[in-house]
Design a protein around this motif. Sequence first.
Motif, PDB file in Angstrom:
ATOM      1  N   MET A   1       0.847  -1.196   0.000  1.00  0.00           N
ATOM      2  CA  MET A   1       0.000   0.000   0.000  1.00  0.00           C
ATOM      3  C   MET A   1       0.886   1.251   0.000  1.00  0.00           C
ATOM      4  N   ALA A   2       0.560   2.199  -0.851  1.00  0.00           N
ATOM      5  CA  ALA A   2       1.349   3.430  -0.943  1.00  0.00           C
ATOM      6  C   ALA A   2       1.197   4.252   0.334  1.00  0.00           C
ATOM      7  N   ARG A   3       2.278   4.869   0.729  1.00  0.00           N
ATOM      8  CA  ARG A   3       2.243   5.713   1.921  1.00  0.00           C
ATOM      9  C   ARG A   3       1.458   6.985   1.659  1.00  0.00           C
ATOM     10  N   ILE A   4       0.760   7.461   2.697  1.00  0.00           N
ATOM     11  CA  ILE A   4       0.034   8.725   2.572  1.00  0.00           C
ATOM     12  C   ILE A   4       0.935   9.905   2.917  1.00  0.00           C
ATOM     13  N   ILE A   5       2.091   9.630   3.506  1.00  0.00           N
ATOM     14  CA  ILE A   5       3.065  10.665   3.830  1.00  0.00           C
ATOM     15  C   ILE A   5       4.354  10.351   3.081  1.00  0.00           C
ATOM     16  N   ASN A   6       4.810  11.285   2.283  1.00  0.00           N
ATOM     17  CA  ASN A   6       6.062  11.102   1.547  1.00  0.00           C
ATOM     18  C   ASN A   6       7.100  12.159   1.909  1.00  0.00           C
ATOM     19  N   GLN A   7       6.673  13.425   1.938  1.00  0.00           N
ATOM     20  CA  GLN A   7       7.611  14.502   2.268  1.00  0.00           C
ATOM     21  C   GLN A   7       7.272  15.074   3.642  1.00  0.00           C
ATOM     22  N   VAL A   8       8.294  15.184   4.470  1.00  0.00           N
ATOM     23  CA  VAL A   8       8.114  15.632   5.853  1.00  0.00           C
ATOM     24  C   VAL A   8       9.004  16.832   6.131  1.00  0.00           C
ATOM     25  N   ALA A   9       8.424  17.849   6.757  1.00  0.00           N
ATOM     26  CA  ALA A   9       9.195  19.002   7.216  1.00  0.00           C
ATOM     27  C   ALA A   9       9.528  18.814   8.690  1.00  0.00           C
ATOM     28  N   VAL A  10      10.777  19.035   9.046  1.00  0.00           N
ATOM     29  CA  VAL A  10      11.209  18.968  10.438  1.00  0.00           C
ATOM     30  C   VAL A  10      11.569  20.374  10.889  1.00  0.00           C
ATOM     31  N   PHE A  11      10.889  20.853  11.926  1.00  0.00           N
ATOM     32  CA  PHE A  11      11.140  22.197  12.441  1.00  0.00           C
ATOM     33  C   PHE A  11      12.006  22.101  13.696  1.00  0.00           C
ATOM     34  N   GLY A  12      13.155  22.787  13.659  1.00  0.00           N
ATOM     35  CA  GLY A  12      14.071  22.773  14.789  1.00  0.00           C
ATOM     36  C   GLY A  12      15.112  21.690  14.629  1.00  0.00           C
ATOM     37  N   LEU A  13      16.349  22.070  14.342  1.00  0.00           N
ATOM     38  CA  LEU A  13      17.400  21.095  14.045  1.00  0.00           C
ATOM     39  C   LEU A  13      18.466  21.070  15.130  1.00  0.00           C
ATOM     40  N   GLY A  14      18.007  21.003  16.376  1.00  0.00           N
ATOM     41  CA  GLY A  14      18.927  20.718  17.468  1.00  0.00           C
ATOM     42  C   GLY A  14      19.316  19.247  17.389  1.00  0.00           C
ATOM     43  N   LYS A  15      19.907  18.716  18.470  1.00  0.00           N
ATOM     44  CA  LYS A  15      20.378  17.337  18.446  1.00  0.00           C
ATOM     45  C   LYS A  15      19.252  16.359  18.112  1.00  0.00           C
ATOM     46  N   VAL A  16      18.090  16.528  18.746  1.00  0.00           N
ATOM     47  CA  VAL A  16      16.980  15.613  18.493  1.00  0.00           C
ATOM     48  C   VAL A  16      16.373  15.878  17.120  1.00  0.00           C
ATOM     49  N   GLY A  17      16.152  17.140  16.776  1.00  0.00           N
ATOM     50  CA  GLY A  17      15.556  17.468  15.488  1.00  0.00           C
ATOM     51  C   GLY A  17      16.400  16.982  14.323  1.00  0.00           C
ATOM     52  N   GLU A  18      17.710  17.145  14.429  1.00  0.00           N
ATOM     53  CA  GLU A  18      18.598  16.670  13.368  1.00  0.00           C
ATOM     54  C   GLU A  18      18.470  15.160  13.201  1.00  0.00           C
ATOM     55  N   LEU A  19      18.443  14.439  14.328  1.00  0.00           N
ATOM     56  CA  LEU A  19      18.343  12.980  14.242  1.00  0.00           C
ATOM     57  C   LEU A  19      16.964  12.536  13.757  1.00  0.00           C
ATOM     58  N   GLY A  25      14.730  10.057   6.933  1.00  0.00           N
ATOM     59  CA  GLY A  25      15.360   9.715   5.663  1.00  0.00           C
ATOM     60  C   GLY A  25      15.651   8.230   5.563  1.00  0.00           C
ATOM     61  N   GLU A  26      16.143   7.638   6.667  1.00  0.00           N
ATOM     62  CA  GLU A  26      16.419   6.204   6.671  1.00  0.00           C
ATOM     63  C   GLU A  26      15.133   5.382   6.513  1.00  0.00           C
ATOM     64  N   SER A  27      14.011   5.960   6.945  1.00  0.00           N
ATOM     65  CA  SER A  27      12.722   5.257   6.845  1.00  0.00           C
ATOM     66  C   SER A  27      12.026   5.499   5.510  1.00  0.00           C
ATOM     67  N   GLY A  28      12.712   6.193   4.591  1.00  0.00           N
ATOM     68  CA  GLY A  28      12.204   6.324   3.238  1.00  0.00           C
ATOM     69  C   GLY A  28      11.443   7.595   2.928  1.00  0.00           C
ATOM     70  N   PHE A  29      11.439   8.559   3.841  1.00  0.00           N
ATOM     71  CA  PHE A  29      10.745   9.821   3.609  1.00  0.00           C
ATOM     72  C   PHE A  29      11.694  10.846   2.976  1.00  0.00           C
ATOM     73  N   LYS A  30      11.132  11.744   2.205  1.00  0.00           N
ATOM     74  CA  LYS A  30      11.881  12.895   1.726  1.00  0.00           C
ATOM     75  C   LYS A  30      11.767  13.978   2.785  1.00  0.00           C
ATOM     76  N   VAL A  31      12.898  14.542   3.188  1.00  0.00           N
ATOM     77  CA  VAL A  31      12.929  15.440   4.339  1.00  0.00           C
ATOM     78  C   VAL A  31      13.417  16.823   3.941  1.00  0.00           C
ATOM     79  N   PHE A  44      20.489  16.588   3.994  1.00  0.00           N
ATOM     80  CA  PHE A  44      19.152  16.877   3.487  1.00  0.00           C
ATOM     81  C   PHE A  44      18.997  18.391   3.368  1.00  0.00           C
ATOM     82  N   GLU A  45      17.994  18.814   2.647  1.00  0.00           N
ATOM     83  CA  GLU A  45      17.785  20.236   2.405  1.00  0.00           C
ATOM     84  C   GLU A  45      17.394  20.953   3.690  1.00  0.00           C
TER      85      GLU A  45
END
Length: 360
Positions: A1-19, A25-31, A44-45
């Motif tokens: 089944m195709a995923r309903i989520i493909n591109q994800v925005a991450v807000f805040g790139l501290g230690k946790v946000g970066e990871l 990305g490792e789970s197949g999402f475009k970030v 990633f961008e």
Amino acid sequence: MARIINQVAVFGLGKVGELVAVMLGESGFKVVGYDATPRDDLGFEVKPLDVQDTAALRESLRGVDAVVSCLPYHLNIDVAEAASEAGTHYFDLTEDVPTTNRVIELAGHNRGAAFAPQCGLAPGLIGIIGASIAKTFDEIRSIELKVGALPQNPTGLLGYAINWSPEGVVNEYLNDCEVLRSGNRQMVPAMTEKERVFIGGIELEAALTSGGLGTMCETYEGQVHRLDYKTLRYPGHFDQMHFLFDELNLRNERELVGRMLVDAKPPVNDDVVFIHAAVEGRKNGHPFRENHVRAYKPLEIAGRVWRAISWTTAASAVSVVELVADGVLAQGGFIKQEDITLEQLFSTQAGRHFAEQGEV
């Protein structure tokens, strides 16, 4: 089944946000990452963003399917409201109760997008564990949940290191705690009801702290006699915090205390996250207690060793994104952490780390 989520925005790139971004990305999402400070050293961008710029915030959600907010809790409501307007799936790590209440309100108007706050350790993972154990009981008397993010090699009277947000630490020590007592919801003072706990022969102390239960008191009210969340620390820690807040009269100086703690107990890389969940009740007509106890240490992910607090928090959040994307969880409305099973969590690319790691 195709995923309903493909591109994800991450807000805040501290230690946790970066990871979080790396693991997505490792789970197949475009970030795509957003941070107040531009960075070009990540795989990633990354785009600059002031989340308090309403127009820029809304523009940043154009074309993405989901957003994970790893920002300080007081900025999450702006992001959640923007996600609500855009019809974008929303996830965060907050333990702040007013923030979560606003997210729940927004979720009620968004049946076409999932709203899953509190996807960290506590609330988050610990609630998933506790609820999963509780499902195996015929009757539940108590659910006791405890988490501690600590240095492996503590020094001084505090025996601590600020590897997490100092703002969050101070709030959980001072804000009142929601608990169940005799099946009813109550608010009680933080840093009370101390008890001794042993994990792998290491003596710890636990005391009530705020925010760790998320929505569990509402979920289990009238069904469970006793439910509470406590933070684990090395012995003597809470006496020192009472001295700081009460003897030195600093309860109204939260920002100052946060700065003092970071200066006195800066972050360390050799940390450990202790997890202790216990459920008591009846199984097959007999009294029984079941414990889930783990100690998670730093882990190499994507060629880099990450602190235990970073990877456990990030893996929990990314697991929930995966479960929504794959249609395992509801794809619209509010998602409670306690509605997720540990088996579901373990089945994800990010969640498998919890199954593979952890000393007992």
